[in-house]
Design an enzyme around this catalytic site. Structure first.
Site, PDB file in Angstrom:
ATOM      1  N   GLU A 125      78.532  90.738  16.313  1.00 39.27           N
ATOM      2  CA  GLU A 125      77.762  90.725  15.398  1.00 39.27           C
ATOM      3  C   GLU A 125      78.005  89.328  14.705  1.00 39.27           C
ATOM      4  O   GLU A 125      77.231  88.795  13.927  1.00 39.27           O
ATOM      5  CB  GLU A 125      77.826  91.873  14.414  1.00 39.27           C
ATOM      6  CG  GLU A 125      76.770  92.116  13.278  1.00 39.27           C
ATOM      7  CD  GLU A 125      76.832  91.088  11.962  1.00 39.27           C
ATOM      8  OE1 GLU A 125      75.726  90.915  11.344  1.00 39.27           O
ATOM      9  OE2 GLU A 125      77.865  90.739  11.776  1.00 39.27           O
ATOM     10  N   ASP A 184      84.009  93.586  15.572  1.00 38.40           N
ATOM     11  CA  ASP A 184      84.436  92.077  15.440  1.00 38.40           C
ATOM     12  C   ASP A 184      84.546  91.724  13.948  1.00 38.40           C
ATOM     13  O   ASP A 184      83.840  92.251  13.301  1.00 38.40           O
ATOM     14  CB  ASP A 184      83.590  91.098  16.422  1.00 38.40           C
ATOM     15  CG  ASP A 184      81.956  91.426  15.753  1.00 38.40           C
ATOM     16  OD1 ASP A 184      81.729  92.352  15.445  1.00 38.40           O
ATOM     17  OD2 ASP A 184      81.585  90.073  15.995  1.00 38.40           O
TER      18      ASP A 184
HETATM   19 ZN   LIG Z   1      79.522  92.494   8.932  1.00 36.02          ZN
END
Ligand SMILES: [Zn+2]
Length: 374
Positions: A132, A68
């Site tokens: 994340e 992501d």
């Molecule tokens: Zn990162």
């Protein structure tokens, strides 16, 4: 075009704004499957996670990362479309180029070259998540829970976060500070500024406490961590009028703390200061991560030697910067090191990585595998 650049471009073309993976993991899985890895998809909610493993003997070296990316921001300020990778003057531009699709591509191509020479001693794995950059609740944390439940232990882990500062490999992270947030509401009594006796001003009550908090020396740090720091990020009282004593004060603050302190130490010391000044307040705490550290040893040594061999750079261990998914992996006893490209443009417009850096990073990852799984 190099294999690493090629793959990185393919990943950037997928608009995987957190927590969407947008097909990035499938691209990686195809390559890993071809190398003999066993692929396990572990989706939780909207989050895509992959655990891919090759071999069933110890030691296990794992590459960890996220597909992501943060949103592109004001796209009119970009020199090119953030989701159409473009190389200009030796640099690859695109959202995620440095954080961290470049690292993911380098990890895959490093494995491809290494395994072309035959099998390794021990096992290799990939832990890839699409969560994340946002809340990081259903990503690495959940995968680690599954691994722990079935007793699968990672011995060494390389996280591809962009750790480098000026040149590739000049800085690696062997830990991170803890991060603890506080939300404070100080209660007072609203009233007319001309009649302070009939009111109770929470600003006047509480400024001395906040000021004391700012001047405390929480610890001295240690060999791996700088001293703990306290920062107020928001403070608010009053409604914009100049004749009303506000009824409440709100403040947000954050501690970045070393391994010399625990969450409980900080909470009790902070509350003791507040209580000494004024008791009518409410305080909520939210821990975003405990500090973690990988002492110098097999992994840090292998990484330092690999960087020196490929780039000539003498690396430096650091625990600075924000927190990372390493916080979910290190507590299981895994040696964790973060090593990735230069971080100067991450989360900014015109995010980019030097094309040469991508190839070098891939060779560094390969050297680390050769040394740890020798
Ligand atoms: Zn990162």
């Amino acid at each position: 075009m190099s294999a690493t650049l090629d793959l990185c471009c393919e990943l950037i073309s997928r608009q995987s704004v957190s927590p969407d993976d947008a097909g990035c993991q499938e691209i990686m899985c195809k390559r890993l499957e071809a190398l003999g890895f066993t692929i396990e998809h572990m989706p939780f909610g909207r989050v895509s996670n992959v655990w891919a493993r090759l071999g069933d003997t110890a030691p296990l070296l794992c590459f960890a990362g996220h597909t992501d990316v943060v949103p592109a921001g004001d796209t009119t300020k970009w020199g090119s479309n953030p989701y159409i990778p473009e190389v200009r003057e030796g640099r690859l531009y695109g959202r995620g180029a440095a954080d961290m699709k470049g690292s993911l591509a380098a990890m895959i191509t490093a494995c491809e070259r290494l395994l072309a020479n035959g099998p390794v001693n021990g096992s290799l794995a990939f832990l890839i998540t699409s969560d994340e950059e946002s809340v990081a609740v259903d990503g690495t944390r959940r995968v680690m829970e599954v691994l722990q439940e079935r007793g699968e232990k990672i011995d060494y882990c390389i996280v591809g976060e962009p750790s480098s500062s000026d040149t590739l490999g000049d800085v690696i992270r062997n830990g991170r500070r803890g991060s603890l947030n506080g939300t404070l509401t100080v209660h007072g009594t609203e009233g007319h500024v001309a009649y302070p006796d009939l009111a109770n001003n929470p600003v006047h009550r509480f400024l001395p406490a906040l000021s004391e908090l700012c001047s405390v020396r929480w610890d001295q740090g240690n060999a791996y961590f700088p001293p703990t720091s306290f920062q107020i990020s928001n403070i608010h009282a009053g409604e914009g009028t100049n004749n009303v004593i506000p009824g409440a004060l709100k403040a947000l603050f954050n501690f970045r703390f070393s391994s010399e302190l625990t969450e409980d130490d900080i909470r009790s010391r902070t509350e003791a200061i507040f209580d000494r000044h004024y008791s009518d307040y409410t305080l909520e705490w939210q821990l975003s991560g405990n500090p973690f550290i990988t002492a110098e040893g097999v992994l840090t040594d292998a990484v330092a030697v690999a960087i020196k061999k490929v780039t000539g750079t003498q690396t430096m261990l650091s625990t600075s910067g924000g927190t990372s998914d390493g916080r979910f992996i290190a507590p299981t006893g895994t040696q964790v090191v973060e090593l990735g490209p230069c971080n100067k443009t991450i989360h900014k417009v015109n995010e980019n990585v030097r094309v040469e850096e991508l190839d070098q990073l891939s060779f560094i990852y390969q050297e680390i595998m050769q040394s740890v799984l020798a």
